[in-house]
Write a protein that holds these residues in place. Structure first.
Motif, mmCIF file in Angstrom:
data_model
loop_
_atom_site.group_PDB
_atom_site.id
_atom_site.type_symbol
_atom_site.label_atom_id
_atom_site.label_comp_id
_atom_site.label_asym_id
_atom_site.label_seq_id
_atom_site.Cartn_x
_atom_site.Cartn_y
_atom_site.Cartn_z
ATOM 1 N N LEU A 169 22.056 34.020 -9.488
ATOM 2 C CA LEU A 169 21.296 34.424 -10.664
ATOM 3 C C LEU A 169 22.278 34.701 -11.790
ATOM 4 N N ASP A 170 21.919 34.289 -13.004
ATOM 5 C CA ASP A 170 22.772 34.565 -14.154
ATOM 6 C C ASP A 170 21.895 34.907 -15.337
ATOM 7 N N ASP A 171 21.907 36.186 -15.730
ATOM 8 C CA ASP A 171 21.142 36.542 -16.917
ATOM 9 C C ASP A 171 22.020 36.491 -18.154
ATOM 10 N N GLY A 172 23.320 36.363 -17.972
ATOM 11 C CA GLY A 172 24.262 36.123 -19.055
ATOM 12 C C GLY A 172 24.075 36.983 -20.283
ATOM 13 N N ALA A 173 24.876 36.692 -21.281
ATOM 14 C CA ALA A 173 24.814 37.430 -22.537
ATOM 15 C C ALA A 173 23.826 36.777 -23.504
ATOM 16 N N SER A 174 23.420 35.550 -23.215
ATOM 17 C CA SER A 174 22.498 34.849 -24.103
ATOM 18 C C SER A 174 21.051 35.221 -23.757
ATOM 19 N N PRO A 175 20.111 34.823 -24.596
ATOM 20 C CA PRO A 175 18.712 35.132 -24.328
ATOM 21 C C PRO A 175 18.161 34.414 -23.091
ATOM 22 N N GLY A 176 18.807 33.361 -22.651
ATOM 23 C CA GLY A 176 18.323 32.597 -21.507
ATOM 24 C C GLY A 176 18.799 33.164 -20.181
ATOM 25 N N ALA A 177 18.177 32.718 -19.114
ATOM 26 C CA ALA A 177 18.559 33.101 -17.764
ATOM 27 C C ALA A 177 18.512 31.846 -16.904
ATOM 28 N N SER A 178 19.279 31.829 -15.825
ATOM 29 C CA SER A 178 19.252 30.669 -14.942
ATOM 30 C C SER A 178 19.311 31.103 -13.486
ATOM 31 N N VAL A 179 18.730 30.258 -12.637
ATOM 32 C CA VAL A 179 18.707 30.477 -11.198
ATOM 33 C C VAL A 179 19.160 29.183 -10.540
ATOM 34 N N ARG A 180 20.018 29.309 -9.533
ATOM 35 C CA ARG A 180 20.432 28.142 -8.749
ATOM 36 C C ARG A 180 20.095 28.434 -7.294
ATOM 37 N N ILE A 181 19.321 27.541 -6.688
ATOM 38 C CA ILE A 181 18.952 27.670 -5.285
ATOM 39 C C ILE A 181 19.402 26.391 -4.590
ATOM 40 N N ASP A 182 20.317 26.499 -3.634
ATOM 41 C CA ASP A 182 20.873 25.313 -2.981
ATOM 42 C C ASP A 182 19.914 24.581 -2.062
ATOM 43 N N PRO A 183 19.090 25.254 -1.248
ATOM 44 C CA PRO A 183 18.151 24.491 -0.424
ATOM 45 C C PRO A 183 17.189 23.712 -1.319
ATOM 46 N N GLY A 184 16.595 22.666 -0.788
ATOM 47 C CA GLY A 184 15.642 21.889 -1.563
ATOM 48 C C GLY A 184 16.018 20.433 -1.689
ATOM 49 N N HIS A 185 16.996 19.980 -0.910
ATOM 50 C CA HIS A 185 17.440 18.596 -0.994
ATOM 51 C C HIS A 185 16.504 17.626 -0.278
ATOM 52 N N TYR A 186 15.607 18.135 0.537
ATOM 53 C CA TYR A 186 14.674 17.302 1.288
ATOM 54 C C TYR A 186 13.255 17.687 0.916
ATOM 55 N N SER A 187 12.352 16.718 0.922
ATOM 56 C CA SER A 187 10.973 17.012 0.517
ATOM 57 C C SER A 187 10.310 18.028 1.447
ATOM 58 N N TRP A 188 10.678 18.029 2.736
ATOM 59 C CA TRP A 188 10.056 18.972 3.668
ATOM 60 C C TRP A 188 10.474 20.414 3.412
ATOM 61 N N THR A 189 11.548 20.625 2.675
ATOM 62 C CA THR A 189 11.967 21.989 2.333
ATOM 63 C C THR A 189 10.867 22.709 1.564
ATOM 64 N N PHE A 190 10.130 21.964 0.753
ATOM 65 C CA PHE A 190 9.083 22.570 -0.071
ATOM 66 C C PHE A 190 7.879 23.005 0.762
ATOM 67 N N ASP A 191 7.829 22.629 2.040
ATOM 68 C CA ASP A 191 6.776 23.103 2.943
ATOM 69 C C ASP A 191 7.115 24.468 3.547
ATOM 70 N N ASP A 192 8.310 24.949 3.333
ATOM 71 C CA ASP A 192 8.762 26.231 3.885
ATOM 72 C C ASP A 192 8.373 27.352 2.928
ATOM 73 N N PRO A 193 7.478 28.270 3.370
ATOM 74 C CA PRO A 193 7.043 29.340 2.470
ATOM 75 C C PRO A 193 8.181 30.248 2.004
ATOM 76 N N LEU A 194 9.229 30.408 2.798
ATOM 77 C CA LEU A 194 10.357 31.238 2.351
ATOM 78 C C LEU A 194 11.109 30.570 1.209
ATOM 79 N N PHE A 195 11.276 29.244 1.281
ATOM 80 C CA PHE A 195 11.892 28.522 0.161
ATOM 81 C C PHE A 195 11.008 28.619 -1.072
#
Length: 69
Positions: free
Chosen positions: A12-38
């Motif tokens: 997570l990066d809320d940085g000094a700017s007005p924007g924020a960003s999130v990076r989540i490494d899992p998700g490279h496969y379509s079946w990952t999106f079937d996982d409720p925790l992801f």
């Protein structure tokens, strides 16, 4: 990372700017999106970057997912 190719699964990066960003490494496969925790990680990241309640999209995490009793 620790020199073994391992690193954090989410950043997570809320940085000094007005924007924020999130990076989540899992998700490279379509079946990952079937996982409720992801889905929770993804949806809470979206809500967090929008500066909204992280629980805003919780009910979407299990749509179409077969959960055991």
């Amino acid at each position: 990372g620790d020199g073994r190719g391992c690193g954090p699964a989410a950043l997570l990066d809320d940085g000094a700017s007005p924007g924020a960003s999130v990076r989540i490494d899992p998700g490279h496969y379509s079946w990952t999106f079937d996982d409720p925790l992801f889905r929770i990680l993804l949806l809470r990241g979206i809500a967090w970057t929008a500066r909204d309640s992280i629980d805003r999209f919780n009910e979407l995490a299990t749509i179409g997912v077969k959960l055991q009793d």
